[in-house]
Design an enzyme around this catalytic site. Structure first.
Site, PDB file in Angstrom:
ATOM      1  N   TRP A 136      42.297   3.636  38.012  1.00  0.00           N
ATOM      2  CA  TRP A 136      42.808   3.043  36.783  1.00  0.00           C
ATOM      3  C   TRP A 136      43.441   4.055  35.833  1.00  0.00           C
ATOM      4  CZ3 TRP A 136      40.359   5.936  33.287  1.00  0.00           C
ATOM      5  CH2 TRP A 136      39.097   6.440  33.632  1.00  0.00           C
ATOM      6  N   LYS A 160      45.047  -2.044  46.878  1.00  0.00           N
ATOM      7  CA  LYS A 160      43.773  -2.448  46.295  1.00  0.00           C
ATOM      8  C   LYS A 160      43.611  -1.582  45.047  1.00  0.00           C
ATOM      9  CE  LYS A 160      39.402  -2.654  45.177  1.00  0.00           C
ATOM     10  NZ  LYS A 160      39.161  -2.343  43.761  1.00  0.00           N
ATOM     11  N   HIS A 161      43.959  -2.138  43.892  1.00  0.00           N
ATOM     12  CA  HIS A 161      43.911  -1.370  42.660  1.00  0.00           C
ATOM     13  C   HIS A 161      42.514  -1.468  42.036  1.00  0.00           C
ATOM     14  CE1 HIS A 161      45.752   1.086  39.751  1.00  0.00           C
ATOM     15  NE2 HIS A 161      46.931   0.506  39.686  1.00  0.00           N
ATOM     16  N   GLY A 212      40.639   8.711  43.816  1.00  0.00           N
ATOM     17  CA  GLY A 212      39.469   8.202  43.132  1.00  0.00           C
ATOM     18  C   GLY A 212      38.306   9.152  43.203  1.00  0.00           C
ATOM     19  N   SER A 213      37.115   8.590  43.177  1.00  0.00           N
ATOM     20  CA  SER A 213      35.896   9.387  43.120  1.00  0.00           C
ATOM     21  C   SER A 213      35.540   9.951  44.485  1.00  0.00           C
ATOM     22  CB  SER A 213      34.738   8.526  42.611  1.00  0.00           C
ATOM     23  OG  SER A 213      34.396   7.544  43.579  1.00  0.00           O
ATOM     24  N   GLU A 234      42.857  12.037  47.473  1.00  0.00           N
ATOM     25  CA  GLU A 234      42.959  12.859  46.260  1.00  0.00           C
ATOM     26  C   GLU A 234      41.786  12.453  45.390  1.00  0.00           C
ATOM     27  OE1 GLU A 234      43.138  13.606  42.607  1.00  0.00           O
ATOM     28  OE2 GLU A 234      45.001  12.450  42.489  1.00  0.00           O
ATOM     29  N   LEU A 235      40.803  13.344  45.310  1.00  0.00           N
ATOM     30  CA  LEU A 235      39.548  12.997  44.666  1.00  0.00           C
ATOM     31  C   LEU A 235      39.417  13.713  43.327  1.00  0.00           C
ATOM     32  CD1 LEU A 235      37.414  13.104  47.933  1.00  0.00           C
ATOM     33  CD2 LEU A 235      38.697  11.195  46.955  1.00  0.00           C
ATOM     34  N   CYS A 268      42.400  13.784  36.752  1.00  0.00           N
ATOM     35  CA  CYS A 268      41.842  14.700  37.752  1.00  0.00           C
ATOM     36  C   CYS A 268      42.403  16.107  37.586  1.00  0.00           C
ATOM     37  CB  CYS A 268      42.139  14.184  39.160  1.00  0.00           C
ATOM     38  SG  CYS A 268      41.334  12.623  39.547  1.00  0.00           S
ATOM     39  N   GLU A 365      32.377  16.738  37.392  1.00  0.00           N
ATOM     40  CA  GLU A 365      33.622  16.522  36.664  1.00  0.00           C
ATOM     41  C   GLU A 365      33.359  15.763  35.375  1.00  0.00           C
ATOM     42  OE1 GLU A 365      38.116  14.763  37.437  1.00  0.00           O
ATOM     43  OE2 GLU A 365      36.462  14.052  38.686  1.00  0.00           O
TER      44      GLU A 365
END
Length: 461
Positions: A136, A160-161, A212-213, A234-235, A268, A365
């Site tokens: 988001w 899938k947002h 995301g996470s 990409e975390l 991020c 983080e």
């Protein structure tokens, strides 16, 4: 989490959506597969015409979609407009460059001869429907940096947002449809996170990309590994921001504020750990703290607001826990650190000093406007502190000493090193990380080739 638009500035639920049922999901998967069979045969110029049209429409829609993003996840509206403009530029970049990036490659003549062949070529062919599981925090940009190269390569996209940005997700499907892309080229799947595993296991889905996470990345990677499907992840990131004595300290401190609080600190690639040489530590910290404390926090729809609310109540609670843990363990709060009164999920720009390895915020983080300060005795110490993290997304280095630049570029464990400036993404540069920040690359030629079948075509003598 329900699929809903909830305004983080006041906590008001504006709209709730029903998740797609199994029948609708099956219809969309069938459509994606059928559309790919014909879309894959279109030419790069044909795809470029459609993508340029999408960019034009996005530019026209910029005020409206910026407001939508702000209402859904809280970024200052000026930053939301900038995000929309960046997406349009990226679309045009791929429309212009995709044909050369995907051009056939000819192996060396000596290698062809040595293989016993008369000629050979390497060709980039599309894979098929690609599932994109997106976050988001940059609800347009994260999707477009996947969708633009994927569509130009001849793939079709299934989005899938995140469940808290459904209006933005539906807008994206509508945008590509209005631009003239065939029905099924880009579809938004209004489903919860629990549906991702089943979708990824479907044989019609050929690959996946996730931003995301770390837990979400682990789950997708595990399923993709079992199904032997290509993934790009990409975390998280906890990027270092290193300042050496030769740096322009005033400029470094000024940029540091933006680098930390961009997107309300929910990025991020935001600088999070500020590692400053002891010779300039006090001067930098004084300027940096003053800049953080002076930021205007408020309604993200107001033009003068610099920091809006966090995107969710849980996100603010998680951030508070990290700050409180550090405070209990002896960290000094130089500014901020207290939840404000009133509605909305606001948290003030905060700077912590005296952070140690035992504190959670050193390892985890901080996804919000919280900065941690570290004093480094020399270059070796700065590198050691910078690499003392499970993440390795990007990094920022401030120095005018070229020998120091060479050392940082050689030794920092990160997917990017930005010298005398803050990390930013651009369609011309590969983007991604190492360690627990993920693998694979987005953007540039590297990104568009991630979801291609790299095919060797060999002809006998």
């Amino acid at each position: 989490m329900p699929i809903a638009t909830v305004n983080p500035a006041n906590g008001e639920t504006l709209e709730t959506y029903e998740a797609m049922d199994a029948e609708e999901l099956e219809r969309r998967l069938q459509l994606a597969e059928a559309t790919f069979r014909t879309y894959r045969t279109t030419t790069c110029p044909e795809r470029a015409r459609l993508l340029n049209r999408a960019a034009d429409l996005l530019d026209e829609d910029r005020p409206e979609i910026a407001r939508t993003m702000t209402v859904e996840m809280g970024k200052p509206v000026g930053q939301a407009r900038a995000e929309a403009a960046k997406c349009a530029r990226a679309m045009r970049w791929y429309a212009e460059h995709a044909q050369e990036l995907l051009a056939d490659e000819e192996p060396a003549a000596d290698d062809v001869k040595d293989s016993g062949g008369s000629r050979a070529v390497v060709r980039y062919r599309p894979l098929g429907p690609v599932l994109a599981v997106m976050p988001w925090n940059f609800p347009l940009w994260q999707v477009v940096r996947f969708a633009a190269p994927a569509l130009m390569a001849g793939n079709v996209g299934l989005l899938k947002h995140a469940s808290n940005v459904p209006r933005t997700a539906l807008y994206l499907e509508e945008l590509f449809h209005r631009a003239g892309f065939p029905e099924g080229c880009f579809q938004t799947l209004l489903v919860g996170s629990g549906a991702v595993d089943e979708i990824l296991r479907d044989e019609r889905v050929k690959a996946a990309t996730l931003t995301g996470s770390e837990p979400a990345g682990r789950a997708v990677a595990a399923t993709a590994g079992e199904m032997i499907k290509k993934t790009v992840l990409e975390l998280g990131g906890s990027d270092p921001y290193v300042v050496m004595p030769s740096a322009d300290v005033d400029r470094a401190a000024e940029v540091a504020v933006t680098a930390r609080v961009q997107n309300n600190g929910q990025s991020c690639i935001a600088a999070k750990r500020f590692i400053v040489h002891t010779d300039v530590y006090d001067a930098f910290t004084e300027r940096f703290v003053a800049g953080m404390a002076a930021l205007k926090v408020g309604d993200p729809l107001e033009e003068e607001t610099e920091v809006g609310p966090l995107a969710s109540e849980q996100g603010r609670a998680d951030l508070e826990e990290l700050v409180d843990d550090a405070r209990r363990s002896g960290a000094e709060v130089l500014c901020g650190g207290e939840r404000p009164e009133g509605p909305g999920w606001y948290y003030p720009p905060t700077v912590l000093a005296g952070v140690t390895r035992e504190m959670r915020i050193h390892r985890e983080e901080a996804f919000g406007p919280v900065a941690t300060m570290y004093r480094a005795a020399d270059l070796d110490a700065a590198v050691l502190i910078a690499n003392d993290s499970p993440f390795g997304l990007s990094s920022n280095v401030w120095t005018r000493d070229e020998a120091e630049v060479d050392r940082f570029v050689r030794d920092l464990e990160a997917g990017g090193v930005f010298v005398n400036g803050m990390t930013a993404s651009h369609p011309g540069f590969p983007f991604g990380g190492v360690k627990r920040s993920g693998y694979g690359r987005e953007l540039s030629g590297h990104g568009i080739r991630e979801f291609c079948n790299i095919t060797t075509v060999w002809h006998g003598a």
